[in-house]
Design a protein around this motif. Structure first.
Motif, PDB file in Angstrom:
ATOM      1  N   ALA A  84       0.821  -1.221   0.000  1.00 15.17           N
ATOM      2  CA  ALA A  84       0.000   0.000   0.000  1.00 15.17           C
ATOM      3  C   ALA A  84       0.850   1.263   0.000  1.00 15.17           C
ATOM      4  CB  ALA A  84      -0.925  -0.014   1.214  1.00 15.17           C
ATOM      5  N   ASN A  85       2.173   1.105  -0.164  1.00 22.79           N
ATOM      6  CA  ASN A  85       3.112   2.237  -0.146  1.00 22.79           C
ATOM      7  C   ASN A  85       3.045   3.039   1.149  1.00 22.79           C
ATOM      8  OD1 ASN A  85       4.253   1.787  -2.745  1.00 22.79           O
ATOM      9  ND2 ASN A  85       2.367   2.624  -3.632  1.00 22.79           N
ATOM     10  N   VAL A  86       2.932   2.320   2.264  1.00 23.40           N
ATOM     11  CA  VAL A  86       2.896   2.944   3.585  1.00 23.40           C
ATOM     12  C   VAL A  86       4.136   2.491   4.343  1.00 23.40           C
ATOM     13  CG1 VAL A  86       1.667   3.045   5.782  1.00 23.40           C
ATOM     14  CG2 VAL A  86       0.376   3.042   3.630  1.00 23.40           C
ATOM     15  N   ALA A  87       4.898   3.464   4.842  1.00 24.07           N
ATOM     16  CA  ALA A  87       6.099   3.133   5.618  1.00 24.07           C
ATOM     17  C   ALA A  87       5.690   2.509   6.946  1.00 24.07           C
ATOM     18  CB  ALA A  87       6.924   4.394   5.853  1.00 24.07           C
ATOM     19  N   VAL A  88       6.395   1.458   7.352  1.00 23.53           N
ATOM     20  CA  VAL A  88       6.106   0.763   8.609  1.00 23.53           C
ATOM     21  C   VAL A  88       7.076   1.251   9.670  1.00 23.53           C
ATOM     22  CG1 VAL A  88       5.980  -1.471   9.763  1.00 23.53           C
ATOM     23  CG2 VAL A  88       5.291  -1.264   7.367  1.00 23.53           C
ATOM     24  N   THR A  89       6.510   1.695  10.778  1.00 34.20           N
ATOM     25  CA  THR A  89       7.327   2.115  11.916  1.00 34.20           C
ATOM     26  C   THR A  89       7.045   1.168  13.081  1.00 34.20           C
ATOM     27  OG1 THR A  89       5.595   3.570  12.773  1.00 34.20           O
ATOM     28  CG2 THR A  89       7.203   4.551  11.230  1.00 34.20           C
ATOM     29  N   ALA A  90       7.901   1.237  14.091  1.00 31.35           N
ATOM     30  CA  ALA A  90       7.696   0.411  15.281  1.00 31.35           C
ATOM     31  C   ALA A  90       6.358   0.757  15.938  1.00 31.35           C
ATOM     32  CB  ALA A  90       8.849   0.605  16.261  1.00 31.35           C
ATOM     33  N   GLY A  91       6.011   2.034  15.940  1.00 34.40           N
ATOM     34  CA  GLY A  91       4.736   2.452  16.525  1.00 34.40           C
ATOM     35  C   GLY A  91       3.537   1.858  15.797  1.00 34.40           C
ATOM     36  N   ALA A  92       3.597   1.831  14.469  1.00 36.41           N
ATOM     37  CA  ALA A  92       2.500   1.250  13.680  1.00 36.41           C
ATOM     38  C   ALA A  92       2.395  -0.252  13.964  1.00 36.41           C
ATOM     39  CB  ALA A  92       2.726   1.503  12.196  1.00 36.41           C
ATOM     40  N   ALA A  94       3.343  -1.776  16.747  1.00 31.70           N
ATOM     41  CA  ALA A  94       2.838  -1.928  18.117  1.00 31.70           C
ATOM     42  C   ALA A  94       1.319  -1.795  18.130  1.00 31.70           C
ATOM     43  CB  ALA A  94       3.478  -0.885  19.034  1.00 31.70           C
ATOM     44  N   GLU A  95       0.809  -0.820  17.400  1.00 29.99           N
ATOM     45  CA  GLU A  95      -0.640  -0.629  17.344  1.00 29.99           C
ATOM     46  C   GLU A  95      -1.321  -1.819  16.675  1.00 29.99           C
ATOM     47  OE1 GLU A  95      -3.802   2.478  15.409  1.00 29.99           O
ATOM     48  OE2 GLU A  95      -1.902   3.270  16.142  1.00 29.99           O
ATOM     49  N   HIS A  96      -0.776  -2.273  15.562  1.00 28.91           N
ATOM     50  CA  HIS A  96      -1.373  -3.404  14.846  1.00 28.91           C
ATOM     51  C   HIS A  96      -1.361  -4.688  15.684  1.00 28.91           C
ATOM     52  CE1 HIS A  96      -2.476  -6.218  11.726  1.00 28.91           C
ATOM     53  NE2 HIS A  96      -1.377  -6.899  11.983  1.00 28.91           N
ATOM     54  N   LEU A  97      -0.257  -4.953  16.348  1.00 34.46           N
ATOM     55  CA  LEU A  97      -0.088  -6.189  17.104  1.00 34.46           C
ATOM     56  C   LEU A  97      -0.642  -6.106  18.526  1.00 34.46           C
ATOM     57  CD1 LEU A  97       3.563  -7.013  15.964  1.00 34.46           C
ATOM     58  CD2 LEU A  97       1.445  -8.094  15.150  1.00 34.46           C
ATOM     59  N   HIS A  98      -1.015  -4.891  18.962  1.00 28.51           N
ATOM     60  CA  HIS A  98      -1.526  -4.673  20.316  1.00 28.51           C
ATOM     61  C   HIS A  98      -0.500  -5.082  21.365  1.00 28.51           C
ATOM     62  CE1 HIS A  98      -5.373  -3.890  18.424  1.00 28.51           C
ATOM     63  NE2 HIS A  98      -5.317  -5.078  17.844  1.00 28.51           N
ATOM     64  N   ILE A  99       0.751  -4.663  21.125  1.00 25.55           N
ATOM     65  CA  ILE A  99       1.814  -4.911  22.094  1.00 25.55           C
ATOM     66  C   ILE A  99       2.568  -3.598  22.322  1.00 25.55           C
ATOM     67  CG2 ILE A  99       2.043  -7.363  21.513  1.00 25.55           C
ATOM     68  CD1 ILE A  99       4.502  -6.711  19.833  1.00 25.55           C
ATOM     69  N   THR A 101       5.694  -0.830  22.610  1.00 25.04           N
ATOM     70  CA  THR A 101       6.797  -0.511  21.704  1.00 25.04           C
ATOM     71  C   THR A 101       8.077  -1.228  22.146  1.00 25.04           C
ATOM     72  OG1 THR A 101       7.179   1.539  22.946  1.00 25.04           O
ATOM     73  CG2 THR A 101       5.898   1.707  20.899  1.00 25.04           C
ATOM     74  N   ALA A 102       8.231  -1.462  23.456  1.00 28.27           N
ATOM     75  CA  ALA A 102       9.397  -2.213  23.938  1.00 28.27           C
ATOM     76  C   ALA A 102       9.355  -3.644  23.398  1.00 28.27           C
ATOM     77  CB  ALA A 102       9.433  -2.224  25.463  1.00 28.27           C
ATOM     78  N   SER A 103       8.163  -4.241  23.377  1.00 31.78           N
ATOM     79  CA  SER A 103       8.024  -5.595  22.827  1.00 31.78           C
ATOM     80  C   SER A 103       8.284  -5.598  21.335  1.00 31.78           C
ATOM     81  CB  SER A 103       6.627  -6.143  23.112  1.00 31.78           C
ATOM     82  OG  SER A 103       6.448  -6.334  24.499  1.00 31.78           O
ATOM     83  N   VAL A 104       7.869  -4.528  20.649  1.00 27.46           N
ATOM     84  CA  VAL A 104       8.126  -4.436  19.206  1.00 27.46           C
ATOM     85  C   VAL A 104       9.622  -4.329  18.944  1.00 27.46           C
ATOM     86  CG1 VAL A 104       7.854  -2.970  17.156  1.00 27.46           C
ATOM     87  CG2 VAL A 104       5.871  -3.537  18.546  1.00 27.46           C
ATOM     88  N   THR A 105      10.317  -3.584  19.774  1.00 19.40           N
ATOM     89  CA  THR A 105      11.767  -3.463  19.608  1.00 19.40           C
ATOM     90  C   THR A 105      12.433  -4.830  19.709  1.00 19.40           C
ATOM     91  OG1 THR A 105      11.764  -1.206  20.454  1.00 19.40           O
ATOM     92  CG2 THR A 105      13.865  -2.397  20.538  1.00 19.40           C
ATOM     93  N   LYS A 106      12.027  -5.633  20.699  1.00 18.32           N
ATOM     94  CA  LYS A 106      12.577  -6.983  20.839  1.00 18.32           C
ATOM     95  C   LYS A 106      12.216  -7.843  19.627  1.00 18.32           C
ATOM     96  CE  LYS A 106      12.456  -6.958  25.867  1.00 18.32           C
ATOM     97  NZ  LYS A 106      11.797  -7.506  27.050  1.00 18.32           N
ATOM     98  N   LEU A 107      10.970  -7.735  19.159  1.00 22.55           N
ATOM     99  CA  LEU A 107      10.519  -8.485  17.991  1.00 22.55           C
ATOM    100  C   LEU A 107      11.353  -8.106  16.768  1.00 22.55           C
ATOM    101  CD1 LEU A 107       6.956  -9.204  16.838  1.00 22.55           C
ATOM    102  CD2 LEU A 107       8.359  -7.833  15.361  1.00 22.55           C
ATOM    103  N   LEU A 108      11.553  -6.805  16.550  1.00 28.08           N
ATOM    104  CA  LEU A 108      12.328  -6.346  15.396  1.00 28.08           C
ATOM    105  C   LEU A 108      13.787  -6.774  15.499  1.00 28.08           C
ATOM    106  CD1 LEU A 108      10.785  -2.807  14.816  1.00 28.08           C
ATOM    107  CD2 LEU A 108      10.350  -4.925  13.534  1.00 28.08           C
ATOM    108  N   ASP A 109      14.347  -6.725  16.697  1.00 33.08           N
ATOM    109  CA  ASP A 109      15.730  -7.198  16.886  1.00 33.08           C
ATOM    110  C   ASP A 109      15.835  -8.666  16.474  1.00 33.08           C
ATOM    111  OD1 ASP A 109      16.500  -4.708  17.880  1.00 33.08           O
ATOM    112  OD2 ASP A 109      16.453  -5.349  19.992  1.00 33.08           O
ATOM    113  N   ARG A 110      14.870  -9.475  16.914  1.00 29.32           N
ATOM    114  CA  ARG A 110      14.861 -10.907  16.600  1.00 29.32           C
ATOM    115  C   ARG A 110      14.709 -11.131  15.092  1.00 29.32           C
ATOM    116  NH1 ARG A 110      11.129 -11.914  19.995  1.00 29.32           N
ATOM    117  NH2 ARG A 110       9.348 -11.949  18.577  1.00 29.32           N
ATOM    118  N   LEU A 111      13.767 -10.422  14.456  1.00 28.19           N
ATOM    119  CA  LEU A 111      13.545 -10.574  13.014  1.00 28.19           C
ATOM    120  C   LEU A 111      14.750 -10.096  12.206  1.00 28.19           C
ATOM    121  CD1 LEU A 111       9.794  -9.491  12.645  1.00 28.19           C
ATOM    122  CD2 LEU A 111      10.744 -11.817  12.566  1.00 28.19           C
TER     123      LEU A 111
END
Length: 185
Positions: A84-92, A94-99, A101-111
């Motif tokens: 959809a040509n939308v940039a993905v941020t950690a905040g987006a 976190a909102e989508h996954l309902h977790i 931002t700290a959890s998203v940071t760990k998820l992104l580090d792992r990925l």
């Protein structure tokens, strides 16, 4: 009858109210003919079969890619956003996954460590970082989940408009029956 045969017979009847609620304390069925009852059980059995097939596919895809369920949801969101040509941020995410931002940071580090995503500077916000899926991971997701979605789409497409309305209403109503907690006694 052997214990294995008994186990198979009982396992196959866990949605039959004559077996799970013979006194009709929760499921009234005495107003249905044998044929109608068999049809209702057939519908519920088909839903159970679909749910089990979906769970197997999800497990197999996640296992092959060494991901957990949240990881896979994140990758699918990143792909949809990219399409959809939308940039993905950690905040987006976190909102989508309902977790958090700290959890998203760990998820992104792992990925990122696993080679599934890369982080890049945001094109308009110098303070932010965007997340992109790697081409190989994108191909893997398309080969598993994407192909399966295309098959599902074709099954839904083959229905008539009236059948789609009935299926949609049925699945929506079925979803509404799901309780988070048991009702008080």
């Amino acid at each position: 009858m052997s214990s294995k045969e008994d186990a198979r017979r009982i396992s196959g009847s866990l949605i039959d109210p004559r077996v799970i609620d013979p006194r009709q304390e929760l499921v009234r069925h005495d107003d249905l003919s044998d044929e109608e009852l068999a049809q209702v059980i057939g519908v519920l059995d088909a839903v159970r079969g679909w749910r089990e097939a979906e769970q197997r596919l999800s497990f197999e895809s996640r296992t092959a890619m060494q991901l957990n369920e949240t990881d896979m949801k994140a990758l699918r969101y990143i792909i949809a956003s990219t399409n959809a040509n939308v940039a993905v941020t950690a905040g987006a995410l976190a909102e989508h996954l309902h977790i958090s931002t700290a959890s998203v940071t760990k998820l992104l580090d792992r990925l990122e460590r696993a080679g599934h995503i890369v982080r890049k500077p945001h094109p308009t916000d110098r303070r932010a970082v965007t997340v992109e899926i790697t081409p190989e991971t994108h191909r893997q997701v398309r080969r598993t989940m994407g192909l399966q979605h295309a098959r599902r789409f074709e099954v839904a497409r083959a229905l008539s408009p009236a059948e789609r309305e009935i299926v949609t209403r049925f699945l929506t109503d079925l979803s509404a029956t799901t309780l988070i907690t048991a009702p008080p006694e």
